[in-house]
Design a protein around this motif. Structure first.
Motif, PDB file in Angstrom:
ATOM      1  N   ALA A 142      49.276  43.991  31.402  1.00 62.54           N
ATOM      2  CA  ALA A 142      48.183  43.225  32.007  1.00 62.54           C
ATOM      3  C   ALA A 142      47.564  42.255  31.008  1.00 62.54           C
ATOM      4  CB  ALA A 142      47.122  44.167  32.562  1.00 62.54           C
ATOM      5  N   ALA A 143      47.404  42.683  29.765  1.00 65.59           N
ATOM      6  CA  ALA A 143      46.774  41.823  28.759  1.00 65.59           C
ATOM      7  C   ALA A 143      47.599  40.569  28.511  1.00 65.59           C
ATOM      8  CB  ALA A 143      46.574  42.600  27.457  1.00 65.59           C
ATOM      9  N   ARG A 198      41.735  44.215  33.659  1.00 67.06           N
ATOM     10  CA  ARG A 198      42.138  45.102  34.751  1.00 67.06           C
ATOM     11  C   ARG A 198      40.899  45.574  35.513  1.00 67.06           C
ATOM     12  NH1 ARG A 198      45.840  48.348  33.402  1.00 67.06           N
ATOM     13  NH2 ARG A 198      46.288  47.617  31.293  1.00 67.06           N
ATOM     14  N   ALA A 199      41.084  45.770  36.813  1.00 69.38           N
ATOM     15  CA  ALA A 199      39.999  46.275  37.643  1.00 69.38           C
ATOM     16  C   ALA A 199      39.676  47.708  37.253  1.00 69.38           C
ATOM     17  CB  ALA A 199      40.388  46.202  39.120  1.00 69.38           C
ATOM     18  N   ARG A 227      43.268  54.642  37.265  1.00 63.20           N
ATOM     19  CA  ARG A 227      44.631  55.112  37.549  1.00 63.20           C
ATOM     20  C   ARG A 227      45.458  55.190  36.277  1.00 63.20           C
ATOM     21  NH1 ARG A 227      44.227  51.392  41.814  1.00 63.20           N
ATOM     22  NH2 ARG A 227      45.596  49.961  40.690  1.00 63.20           N
ATOM     23  N   ARG A 228      45.304  54.191  35.406  1.00 62.39           N
ATOM     24  CA  ARG A 228      46.095  54.190  34.177  1.00 62.39           C
ATOM     25  C   ARG A 228      45.701  55.360  33.282  1.00 62.39           C
ATOM     26  NH1 ARG A 228      45.942  50.491  28.987  1.00 62.39           N
ATOM     27  NH2 ARG A 228      48.062  50.729  28.264  1.00 62.39           N
ATOM     28  N   TRP A 247      45.011  35.678  38.727  1.00 60.35           N
ATOM     29  CA  TRP A 247      44.306  36.571  37.805  1.00 60.35           C
ATOM     30  C   TRP A 247      43.773  37.792  38.538  1.00 60.35           C
ATOM     31  CZ3 TRP A 247      38.815  37.117  38.229  1.00 60.35           C
ATOM     32  CH2 TRP A 247      38.259  37.991  37.286  1.00 60.35           C
ATOM     33  N   TRP A 248      43.198  37.592  39.719  1.00 61.17           N
ATOM     34  CA  TRP A 248      42.659  38.712  40.502  1.00 61.17           C
ATOM     35  C   TRP A 248      43.773  39.688  40.873  1.00 61.17           C
ATOM     36  CZ3 TRP A 248      37.744  40.036  41.304  1.00 61.17           C
ATOM     37  CH2 TRP A 248      37.460  40.984  42.289  1.00 61.17           C
ATOM     38  N   SER A 249      44.934  39.156  41.215  1.00 61.79           N
ATOM     39  CA  SER A 249      46.068  40.001  41.566  1.00 61.79           C
ATOM     40  C   SER A 249      46.561  40.805  40.370  1.00 61.79           C
ATOM     41  CB  SER A 249      47.201  39.131  42.123  1.00 61.79           C
ATOM     42  OG  SER A 249      48.364  39.898  42.371  1.00 61.79           O
ATOM     43  N   VAL A 250      46.602  40.158  39.209  1.00 63.19           N
ATOM     44  CA  VAL A 250      47.083  40.829  37.994  1.00 63.19           C
ATOM     45  C   VAL A 250      46.141  41.956  37.592  1.00 63.19           C
ATOM     46  CG1 VAL A 250      47.399  40.515  35.507  1.00 63.19           C
ATOM     47  CG2 VAL A 250      48.429  38.903  37.112  1.00 63.19           C
TER      48      VAL A 250
END
Length: 235
Positions: free
Chosen positions: A65-66, A205-206, A212-213, A54-57
Motif C-alpha cells: 500500500a505504501a 490504508r483505511a 484486518r492486516r 488513492w481511496w481504492s488503494v
C-alpha cells in the motif's frame, strides 16, 4: 518552428482547420460544453480519478500500500514538474497561438496571449495519466483516455495546433516515466514512515484495512508459535 505556422500543404494546419471546423458546425451549447470541458473539466476529472484510485488503494490495504500511494503522489508531482520543464521550451520556441497566424478559426476561449508550443493542458493531463498507469493499469488507462480527449479539445477550441498537443503528450510521458524510479525511491520510504505513524496511517490504508492486516499478522504469529510448540513437544 516558424514553418509549422504556415498554411498551405502543412498537415498540422490542415488538421487544425479540420478539427476546429467541427466547432463551426456544432450547436452553440455544445461549444460552450467543450469550452468548459477543455479548459477546466478534464483537469478536474483527472484529479478526481487520482483521488478515487488513492481511496481504492487505501481501502484495500495490501502489503504494498505504501508504494502504491507513493506512485499516486508522484502523479500530480510529475504534472507539476512537466509544466515547469515546459516554461523554457515555450520561451525558446516562441510559437504564436494558431488564431494569430490563421484566419477563420472558431476560437472558443479568448484572452490567450502566451505561446502555443507546448500545450500545458496536454502536458499536465498526460503526465498524470501515465504516472497513474504506472501505479494502477485500470485507472491509468482511463487517465490516458482523458488526456487524449483533452488534446482533442485544445485543437477543437482553436487555441493549439495538433503538434502542440503531441509535444505536450511527449513531454508529459517523458517526465512521468523517466523520473518515476527516482521519485519512487524518494517517496516510498516517506509513505512507509507515514504508514507507521499513528497520525498519518490513514493516508496509506483505511482503519478497517489496518485492523484486518494486524489480525492477519497476529494470526500468522500465533501459527508460528503453535508450530514451535509442536516441534518442542516432538523433541
Amino acid at each position: 518552428m516558424a514553418g509549422l505556422a504556415e498554411s498551405g500543404s502543412n498537415p498540422d494546419v490542415d488538421l487544425l482547420y479540420d478539427i476546429n471546423g467541427l466547432a463551426k458546425d456544432a450547436p452553440h451549447w455544445f461549444d460552450r460544453v467543450m469550452e468548459y470541458v477543455g479548459e477546466y473539466g478534464l483537469l478536474l476529472a483527472m484529479v478526481l480519478l487520482v483521488v478515487w484510485c488513492w481511496w481504492s488503494v487505501r481501502r484495500r490495504g495490501a502489503e504494498d500500500a505504501a508504494s502504491s500511494v507513493a506512485a499516486l503522489v508522484w502523479a500530480p508531482l510529475a504534472a507539476g514538474i512537466a509544466v515547469l520543464v515546459n516554461v523554457p521550451i515555450r520561451g525558446f520556441v516562441q510559437r504564436p497561438r494558431p488564431f494569430r497566424d490563421h484566419q477563420g478559426l472558431d476560437v472558443l476561449v479568448s484572452g490567450k496571449s502566451d505561446f502555443s508550443f507546448v500545450s500545458d493542458h496536454a502536458t499536465l493531463t498526460m503526465a498524470m495519466g501515465v504516472a497513474l498507469f504506472v501505479a494502477n493499469r485500470r485507472f491509468g488507462l482511463v487517465g490516458i483516455g482523458l488526456a487524449l480527449l483533452e488534446g482533442f479539445c485544445r485543437v477543437y477550441m482553436g487555441v493549439h495546433y495538433p503538434t502542440d498537443v503531441v509535444g505536450g503528450f511527449a513531454l508529459g510521458t517523458a517526465v512521468a516515466l523517466l523520473l518515476s524510479p527516482l521519485a519512487m525511491a524518494l517517496l516510498t520510504p516517506v509513505l512507509k514512515a507515514v504508514e507507521g505513524a499513528r497520525w498519518g496511517a490513514w493516508v496509506v490504508r483505511a482503519r478497517s484495512a489496518g485492523v484486518r492486516r494486524r489480525a492477519v499478522l497476529a494470526g500468522a504469529r500465533g501459527d508460528e508459535l503453535a508450530a514451535a510448540e509442536e516441534r518442542d513437544l516432538a523433541a
